[in-house]
Scaffold this motif. Structure first.
Motif, PDB file in Angstrom:
ATOM      1  N   ASN A 185       0.761  -1.157  -0.093  1.00 17.29           N
ATOM      2  CA  ASN A 185       0.173   0.009  -0.073  1.00 17.29           C
ATOM      3  C   ASN A 185       0.857   1.123  -0.022  1.00 17.29           C
ATOM      4  N   TYR A 186       2.049   1.007   0.485  1.00 18.92           N
ATOM      5  CA  TYR A 186       3.087   2.269   0.403  1.00 18.92           C
ATOM      6  C   TYR A 186       3.813   2.234  -0.957  1.00 18.92           C
ATOM      7  N   LYS A 187       3.978   3.675  -1.164  1.00 23.89           N
ATOM      8  CA  LYS A 187       4.684   3.717  -2.581  1.00 23.89           C
ATOM      9  C   LYS A 187       5.861   3.219  -2.664  1.00 23.89           C
ATOM     10  N   ALA A 217       0.082  -6.166   3.177  1.00 29.53           N
ATOM     11  CA  ALA A 217      -1.008  -5.297   2.768  1.00 29.53           C
ATOM     12  C   ALA A 217      -2.328  -6.074   2.939  1.00 29.53           C
ATOM     13  N   SER A 656      -4.074   6.815   5.815  1.00 25.94           N
ATOM     14  CA  SER A 656      -3.700   5.671   5.435  1.00 25.94           C
ATOM     15  C   SER A 656      -2.746   5.688   4.235  1.00 25.94           C
ATOM     16  N   ALA A 658      -2.906   4.060   1.412  1.00 22.51           N
ATOM     17  CA  ALA A 658      -3.516   3.899   0.411  1.00 22.51           C
ATOM     18  C   ALA A 658      -3.995   5.564  -0.145  1.00 22.51           C
ATOM     19  N   ARG A 661      -1.206   7.648  -1.165  1.00 18.54           N
ATOM     20  CA  ARG A 661      -0.836   7.116  -2.646  1.00 18.54           C
ATOM     21  C   ARG A 661      -1.624   8.001  -3.632  1.00 18.54           C
ATOM     22  N   ASP A 662      -2.885   7.875  -3.256  1.00 23.76           N
ATOM     23  CA  ASP A 662      -3.823   8.422  -4.190  1.00 23.76           C
ATOM     24  C   ASP A 662      -3.734   9.973  -4.207  1.00 23.76           C
TER      25      ASP A 662
END
Length: 701
Positions: A185-187, A217, A656, A658, A661-662
């Motif tokens: 979930n982490y870049k 994840a 979070s 996620a 990242r978005d």
């Protein structure tokens, strides 16, 4: 008359002198006798026991502490001193890599008779890896957290990897295996182990296996570790010439009951950091902090809860926090789970007996000793942790009946069967044992050492501080949403450990009846307090209040931004110039979980035009209005670019992984379109901002 009166007095004085002489002789004799005794003490009588000082040592003192400090930091020398062929080096932030390194060390000794040296990576001089001969093997386990950051214990090794070593083949004799722990979930998923592997190979080291990566994840770290361990076993047999042997359970701990210990000698539940011998420069000592106040933040708290809690630092002068730091809370296991485990193991008669916990194979003891079973199960071990598939198989060897053994073996040998069992059952150790065989005393023969080995050591949970040290220097606030999960098939609710403990402290009782204190003496916590410590963070406001900032948070990710905004409002009230302060906040519904709404409204009045807030609701009353924070960023592209590029604003994301990242993707899209940049140019801009601490993230999986 005078003469007559004098005679009795003279007689009286004569008697006095006579008695005085006798008393003097007795006194002199006594003094002489005592002097002789003193002079001859230790030679003629009461010879000194050379080990008498041991009577005054606290049992908690570790006899190996001085020796450990004197050991060499040269890895090659440590291998020779230990007569070991394998060095297992771990770098862990939460303790998972450390636990897995310990399990691997034990399995290599047990199945291959390998001589293994287990070390924290910070215990060696990184350059000494060049001194490891090619007849030896190094195995590295390292975690990645945050934005591709190494763990605290890896900082020296990380710095060494990025130095110019001169000769490109400085590690040509080093053979190694590498396993990384991360979350996709982490870049920067498993960035640390990737860098370690590439840098080691660039210096001539030889990997005997491709670098393995665990992905948490979806909670698959344990399964990925087991798969990698099988590959390691194949290397030991195929490349290193070891012969695998079947072996039963061999305890790495010895638990010895000692009724002679007094309560003052025992650890009753006060937490200890994982490495008490090497205090961290980023973490404070652990204290029992009084709870000043707490309140519910969700307007509809029938099924979901969000806690605002403030704790008092007044009595602890060395506790000083800065806005943006973290508070680590040490949870307590729920009483019902503790009692169930004690019952299923039939330990009721032994639960309060003092016991020593000692290593028998140099495996570090992960809990304080001496202690009691009550303290172990309530404070020092996570009895609510799920039992791994590997450990289910180990428990099967102690099954009380053939039917129970077959049941547990079936769960342990097949990954899909184990996953199906997890989906329909709350698999703590106590619940698993009860599920397999719930008869009274059925598991009384299960070694207590195995229970201690299986259960992970209690770990603190970290929360972003939601108060400003400028506004309230001696009070620290945290924000926590109660993180319960629901089983997909059975619908059973699995309570989050730390957040339900906090919820029970909010009003002195848990709304769903959970209790968190055994009815025993010597409890380490008084009512209305909890164990916690502070941890420094790099998630900081710019030095100048006039610098623009953009903040993006979702849910409890807004916690540090409450502190940021409050601090800027206070500075504005003191006459300081405050720059543009922009907040993007996302939650489910404006009416139910718009936390700290009143605080932000109040801050807006104080900050005036300097503050603006944009909200996004993912579950609004009108479904057509559904939005996330990244959607609002895309709609306000011009304003975002003006602040980040033209205004050189500090940019913060909290929430979070996620979401982070978005949001990063949305910001990149906005800036690239406005500036006409390529992806490479955008990456250069973001990297430069991060190096200058102008782009900061505080995220979790």
């Amino acid at each position: 008359m005078a003469t007559t009166a004098y005679l009795p007095l003279q007689q009286t004085l004569g008697h006095f002198v006579q008695h005085a002489r006798l008393d003097d002789v007795a006194a002199l004799a006594t003094v002489a006798l005592l002097s002789t005794a003193y002079v001859t003490k230790g030679r003629l009588w009461r010879k000194t026991d050379p080990y008498s000082f041991k009577l005054y040592e606290r049992p908690q003192q570790q006899p190996g502490a001085i020796k450990a400090a004197e050991q060499s930091k040269n890895l090659g020398e440590r291998l020779e001193q230990s007569n070991a062929d394998i060095a297992i080096l771990w770098a862990s932030q939460s303790g998972t890599a450390e636990r897995m390194a310990g399990r691997l060390a034990k399995d290599l000794r047990k199945h291959f008779g390998a001589r293994v040296l287990l070390l924290d990576l910070s215990d060696i001089d990184p350059a000494s890896c060049a001194d490891v001969p090619e007849t030896k093997l190094a195995i590295l386990l390292a975690s990645t957290f945050g934005e591709g950051d190494p763990s605290d214990s890896m900082h020296d090794f990380w710095a060494w990897l990025h130095q110019d070593q001169g000769s490109p083949q400085v590690l040509s004799a080093l053979r190694y295996l590498a396993f990384g722990l991360g979350n996709s979930n982490y870049k920067h998923y498993n960035h640390v182990i990737d860098v370690v592997a590439s840098q080691l190979e660039a210096r001539g080291a030889h990997a005997l296996l491709p670098t393995a990566r665990a992905d948490d994840a979806n909670g698959d770290t344990e399964e990925h570790f087991l798969e990698w361990k099988e590959s390691v076993f194949e290397v030991f047999q195929g490349q290193l010439g070891y012969k695998q042997q079947e072996a039963g359970y061999e305890p790495s701990l010895r638990i010895v009951e000692d009724a002679s210990l007094e309560p003052i000698d025992l650890h009753h539940g006060i937490p200890q950091t994982r490495n008490a011998k090497k205090p961290s420069s980023t973490e404070s000592k652990i204290y029992a902090l009084p709870i000043i106040q707490s309140r519910e933040l969700f307007s509809d708290a029938t099924d979901r809860n969000c806690i605002h809690m403030e704790l008092d630092l007044t009595a602890f002068q060395d506790l000083k926090y800065k806005t943006g730091d973290h508070l680590a809370v040490w949870p307590v296991n729920p009483t019902a789970e503790v009692e169930l485990l004690i019952s299923v193991l039939d330990l009721g008669q032994r639960r309060a007996l003092p016991c020593h916990i000692k290593s028998v194979d140099e495996t570090p003891v992960k809990v304080p000793s001496p202690t009691t079973i009550d303290a172990l199960f309530e404070h020092y071990l996570e009895v609510c942790a799920p039992v791994s598939r590997e450990h289910v198989g180990l428990l099967a060897t102690f099954a009380p009946t053939d039917a129970v053994r077959a049941l547990l073996t079936n769960i342990s040998v097949d990954r899909s069967v184990y996953a199906e069992h997890l989906e329909s059952n709350h698999v703590t150790l106590a619940r698993l044992l009860q599920y397999a065989s719930g008869g009274v005393g059925a598991w009384s023969q299960l070694p207590l050492s195995l229970v201690v080995e299986i259960l992970p050591a209690m770990q603190p949970r970290y929360y972003s501080i939601s108060s400003s040290s400028v506004v309230q220097a001696r009070k620290v606030a945290i924000t926590a949403v109660v993180s319960d999960t629901t089983l997909s098939t059975a619908g059973e609710r699995i309570p989050g450990l730390a957040t339900n403990y906090l919820l029970s402290q909010m009003n002195g009782q848990h709304p769903r009846g959970m209790k968190y204190s055994l009815p025993t003496s010597h409890q380490p916590l008084s009512s209305g307090s909890l164990h916690a410590h502070l941890r420094k963070s790099t998630f900081k406001l710019p030095t100048l209040a006039s610098t623009p900032i953009v903040m993006v948070g979702a849910g409890t990710g807004v916690a540090p931004f409450r502190a940021f905004v409050q601090e800027r409002a206070r500075l504005k009230g003191m006459g300081r110039e405050v720059g543009p302060t922009k907040l993007y906040f996302g939650c489910r519904n404006a009416a139910q979980d718009f936390i700290y709404k009143d605080d932000f409204v109040e801050a807006a009045v104080k900050l005036g035009d300097a503050f603006s807030m944009t909200t996004a609701f993912s579950r609004p009353d009108n479904a057509t209005d559904k939005q996330y924070v990244q959607d609002r960023i895309l709609k306000e592209a011009t304003q975002v670019c003006d602040l980040l590029v033209d205004g050189n604003a500090y940019f913060y994301i909290c929430g979070s992984a996620a979401m982070a990242r978005d949001v990063t993707d949305a910001v990149s899209k906005v800036v690239m379109a406005r500036q006409g940049w390529t992806e490479e140019q955008m990456k250069d801009f973001a990297d430069r901002q991060k190096r200058q601490k102008r782009w900061q993230q505080d995220v979790w999986g």
